[in-house]
Design a protein around this motif. Structure first.
Motif, PDB file in Angstrom:
ATOM      1  N   GLY A 150       6.563  28.437  34.304  1.00 23.34           N
ATOM      2  CA  GLY A 150       5.711  28.096  35.434  1.00 23.34           C
ATOM      3  C   GLY A 150       6.378  27.113  36.380  1.00 23.34           C
TER       4      GLY A 150
ATOM      5  N   THR B  94       7.476  34.477  31.549  1.00 23.36           N
ATOM      6  CA  THR B  94       6.590  33.876  32.552  1.00 23.36           C
ATOM      7  C   THR B  94       7.123  34.109  33.958  1.00 23.36           C
TER       8      THR B  94
ATOM      9  N   SER C 124       4.731  36.151  36.506  1.00 26.42           N
ATOM     10  CA  SER C 124       4.391  35.504  37.781  1.00 26.42           C
ATOM     11  C   SER C 124       4.886  36.336  38.956  1.00 26.42           C
TER      12      SER C 124
ATOM     13  N   ALA D  50       1.395  30.964  41.643  1.00 24.33           N
ATOM     14  CA  ALA D  50       1.749  31.768  40.475  1.00 24.33           C
ATOM     15  C   ALA D  50       2.415  30.909  39.412  1.00 24.33           C
TER      16      ALA D  50
ATOM     17  N   ALA E  17       0.800  29.684  35.260  1.00 24.73           N
ATOM     18  CA  ALA E  17       1.397  29.746  33.924  1.00 24.73           C
ATOM     19  C   ALA E  17       1.077  28.490  33.117  1.00 24.73           C
TER      20      ALA E  17
END
Length: 403
Positions: free
Chosen positions: A60, A111, A115, A337, A341
């Protein structure tokens, strides 16, 4: 009624998310087998799930700068390359510290992938993004059904779990070759359409995310907590309350994923007809109904039927929440986005531990009453999110913006 157009970029995004689903849903059945190999306790083996949460936080943090530096689509391929390298190492290494480190790497790369797919589909499909995201997550769940079956067949054949898990490396290479063969590169610019039936103006200076985004952020964490608790603890309840044998109870967990697969396939079409927040509230109601059947059932077949209904409701929690979160983020979609996460990482890292702690005191069946609490919290958040969203407005003439 708006129409979802399935172009090559959309199909590629579905395939890319499906590859992640193969690893993610195959990972759960692998952890007990890995525990036996390494000779560790259940608690120590559970650190691999914590590794997933740590990787989600790292991914993230990395997504927004990576997307700015390389672009969204190259970042997706970077994530897939990391997943392939990590799964390859995971299939070869045996010491506990090494497998924990590799799981963090895989989750970080995954991730980036998730994303990127979310942002690309949102930017490409605008008002019908909830439908596209539901279908993409259906592909993820569909591969999630295949992964445990492949692992089970490999173990029964005497090969162990490693060859089946390594299949994802070959699948990633196959999808990459197909993308090259069909020249799925995408235009330099794409039509930027309005968010899913919401009109949002986000200031470019400072790239601040609106209050509605943070409500959706908490909502994703709560609904993610429901999913991960079911994944890790359902088999225990089926054994202790529904009287199922350990093997049958473990296999029956796939009923949730089957329900999610069907729910996301159907939900993609339903999302074209109904506004996201009312649809999310309906999905949460279906989840509560399925949980009730599962929790009260003392017969295995009835408990499994409840799990299927529960999966049908759970199917739309994440696609609708993430589509709303990215919609209200406006021009800060990459940042949004990445932050999303963190929400999933917090939910995945805390909720299973909390439920396990309660289960140590009162047993897994009573501990599962935490889940209706999560569902009720999600309902309140969804209602509040609906009030925080701007009033719907007609979609204006599209402009161009990078995908």
């Amino acid at each position: 009624m708006p129409r979802l157009v399935h172009d090559r970029i959309t199909w590629l995004a579905y395939a890319q998310l499906g590859l992640w689903g193969f690893f993610l849903y195959g990972f759960g059945p692998v952890v007990p087998l890995l525990r036996d190999e390494q000779g560790t306790s259940a608690a120590v083996a559970g650190l691999h799930s914590t590794g997933l949460a740590v990787g989600a936080l790292a991914g993230g943090a990395l997504f927004a700068p990576a997307a700015r530096r390389f672009g969204r689509k190259p970042t997706i391929w970077l994530g897939l390359a990391g997943v392939a390298a990590g799964v390859g190492a995971f299939s070869l290494l045996r010491p506990l510290p090494a497998t924990l480190a590799v799981v963090i790497l895989i989750s970080t790369a995954g991730t980036l992938l998730v994303s990127g797919v979310n942002v690309v589909l949102t930017a490409r499909h605008g008002p019908v993004a909830p439908a596209a995201l539901a279908e993409a997550n259906a592909a993820c769940a569909g591969m999630g059904i295949l992964a445990p079956l492949a692992i089970g067949l490999s173990v029964n054949a005497g090969w162990g779990w490693r060859p089946a898990m390594a299949v994802v490396v070959a699948l990633i290479a196959l999808v990459a070759l197909a993308a090259l063969a069909f020249r799925v590169r995408g235009p330099k610019t794409a039509t930027a359409v309005a968010a899913p039936r919401v009109t949002v103006v986000v200031p470019r200076s400072g790239r601040r995310l609106p209050r509605a985004y943070w409500i959706a952020w908490v909502l994703m964490g709560v609904t993610g907590s429901i999913e991960v608790c079911l994944s890790l603890w359902t088999a225990d309840v089926l054994r202790s309350h529904a009287g199922m044998a350990p093997g049958a109870a473990s296999a029956a967990v796939a009923a949730i994923v089957c329900g999610m697969f069907v729910g996301r396939l159907a939900g993609g079409r339903v999302a074209l007809r109904f506004r996201p927040v009312p649809l999310l509230l309906t999905a949460l109601s279906v989840s509560l109904a399925g949980f009730t059947v599962f929790w009260v059932a003392t017969a295995g077949w009835l408990a499994v039927a409840g799990l299927v209904v529960l999966g049908l409701g759970n199917a739309l929690h994440y696609p609708l929440a993430i589509s709303l979160a990215l919609a209200v983020a406006g021009d800060a979609a990459d940042q949004a986005a990445g932050w999303s996460a963190y929400s999933m990482g917090v939910g995945f890292g805390i909720a299973p531990v909390a439920l396990g702690w309660v289960a140590d005191g009162v047993g897994p069946h009573l501990a599962f009453l935490l889940l209706p609490g999560f569902i009720a919290t999600a309902v309140l958040l969804a209602v509040r999110l609906g009030r925080a969203l701007p009033a719907p407005a007609p979609v204006e003439q599209p402009a161009t913006a990078p995908v």
